[in-house]
Design a protein around this motif. Structure first.
Motif, PDB file in Angstrom:
ATOM      1  N   ASN A 192       0.432  -1.126  -0.381  1.00  0.00           N
ATOM      2  CA  ASN A 192       0.476   0.141  -0.144  1.00  0.00           C
ATOM      3  C   ASN A 192       1.071   1.685   0.078  1.00  0.00           C
ATOM      4  OD1 ASN A 192      -2.678  -1.392  -0.974  1.00  0.00           O
ATOM      5  ND2 ASN A 192      -2.380  -1.848   2.046  1.00  0.00           N
ATOM      6  N   ILE A 193       1.960   1.453  -0.329  1.00  0.00           N
ATOM      7  CA  ILE A 193       2.771   2.799  -0.539  1.00  0.00           C
ATOM      8  C   ILE A 193       3.116   2.944  -2.251  1.00  0.00           C
ATOM      9  CG2 ILE A 193       4.961   3.980  -0.985  1.00  0.00           C
ATOM     10  CD1 ILE A 193       5.805   1.808   1.945  1.00  0.00           C
ATOM     11  N   CYS A 194       1.580   3.218  -2.806  1.00  0.00           N
ATOM     12  CA  CYS A 194       1.755   3.013  -5.018  1.00  0.00           C
ATOM     13  C   CYS A 194       2.296   4.097  -5.116  1.00  0.00           C
ATOM     14  CB  CYS A 194       0.407   3.114  -5.038  1.00  0.00           C
ATOM     15  SG  CYS A 194      -0.261   1.692  -4.263  1.00  0.00           S
ATOM     16  N   VAL A 195       3.689   4.301  -5.012  1.00  0.00           N
ATOM     17  CA  VAL A 195       4.451   5.279  -5.742  1.00  0.00           C
ATOM     18  C   VAL A 195       5.997   5.099  -7.004  1.00  0.00           C
ATOM     19  CG1 VAL A 195       6.153   6.975  -5.688  1.00  0.00           C
ATOM     20  CG2 VAL A 195       4.190   7.201  -4.141  1.00  0.00           C
ATOM     21  N   GLY A 214      12.844   7.010 -12.460  1.00  0.00           N
ATOM     22  CA  GLY A 214      13.564   6.802 -13.270  1.00  0.00           C
ATOM     23  C   GLY A 214      13.216   5.084 -13.564  1.00  0.00           C
ATOM     24  N   ALA A 215      13.479   3.915 -12.612  1.00  0.00           N
ATOM     25  CA  ALA A 215      12.564   3.162 -12.643  1.00  0.00           C
ATOM     26  C   ALA A 215      11.638   2.386 -13.426  1.00  0.00           C
ATOM     27  CB  ALA A 215      13.109   2.152 -11.684  1.00  0.00           C
ATOM     28  N   GLY A 216      10.978   3.103 -13.138  1.00  0.00           N
ATOM     29  CA  GLY A 216       9.196   2.806 -13.652  1.00  0.00           C
ATOM     30  C   GLY A 216       8.860   1.754 -12.869  1.00  0.00           C
ATOM     31  N   TRP A 217       9.990   1.860 -11.646  1.00  0.00           N
ATOM     32  CA  TRP A 217       9.170   0.156 -10.492  1.00  0.00           C
ATOM     33  C   TRP A 217       8.154   1.379  -9.513  1.00  0.00           C
ATOM     34  CZ3 TRP A 217      14.610  -1.179 -10.548  1.00  0.00           C
ATOM     35  CH2 TRP A 217      15.089  -2.567 -12.346  1.00  0.00           C
ATOM     36  N   CYS A 218       7.468   0.577  -8.648  1.00  0.00           N
ATOM     37  CA  CYS A 218       6.777   0.978  -7.714  1.00  0.00           C
ATOM     38  C   CYS A 218       7.685   1.199  -6.573  1.00  0.00           C
ATOM     39  CB  CYS A 218       5.173   0.075  -7.123  1.00  0.00           C
ATOM     40  SG  CYS A 218       4.858   0.085  -5.819  1.00  0.00           S
ATOM     41  N   VAL A 219       7.633   2.382  -6.182  1.00  0.00           N
ATOM     42  CA  VAL A 219       8.923   1.752  -4.826  1.00  0.00           C
ATOM     43  C   VAL A 219       8.661   1.326  -3.463  1.00  0.00           C
ATOM     44  CG1 VAL A 219       9.372   3.980  -5.577  1.00  0.00           C
ATOM     45  CG2 VAL A 219       7.868   4.378  -3.144  1.00  0.00           C
ATOM     46  N   GLY A 220       7.215   0.865  -3.197  1.00  0.00           N
ATOM     47  CA  GLY A 220       6.936  -0.282  -2.152  1.00  0.00           C
ATOM     48  C   GLY A 220       7.138  -1.656  -3.035  1.00  0.00           C
ATOM     49  N   CYS A 221       6.383  -1.475  -3.698  1.00  0.00           N
ATOM     50  CA  CYS A 221       6.383  -2.907  -4.488  1.00  0.00           C
ATOM     51  C   CYS A 221       7.638  -3.610  -5.196  1.00  0.00           C
ATOM     52  CB  CYS A 221       5.284  -3.607  -4.225  1.00  0.00           C
ATOM     53  SG  CYS A 221       4.705  -3.401  -5.943  1.00  0.00           S
TER      54      CYS A 221
END
Length: 75
Positions: free
Chosen positions: A27-30, A34-41
């Motif tokens: 539930n950290i959906c950011v 740069g990477a294009g990945w969610c910082v939470g998952c």
């Protein structure tokens, strides 16, 4: 002639078991720009969007990539 019914309103309910799907979501959906990945998952937007409809093998493959992605994101 006998009573013919279509089943509607006869009180019969079909029980369908709910299948839970393992998810890495915290539930950290950011999304990291740069990477294009969610910082939470660590998943991409496409992976997030397709998670519930993806097959188990695909989800397992994605899960295997996430630890390395998260290491990259937390550097």
């Amino acid at each position: 002639m006998g009573d013919v019914r279509d089943g509607a309103g006869d009180g019969i309910v079909e029980a369908v078991p709910i299948q839970s799907i393992e998810t890495p979501c915290v539930n950290i959906c950011v999304i990291d720009d740069g990477a294009g990945w969610c910082v939470g998952c660590g998943r991409t937007l496409d992976e997030i969007a397709g998670w519930s409809s993806g097959n188990p093998a695909w989800r397992r493959d994605v899960m295997m990539m996430l630890p390395e992605r998260m290491r990259v994101l937390t550097r």
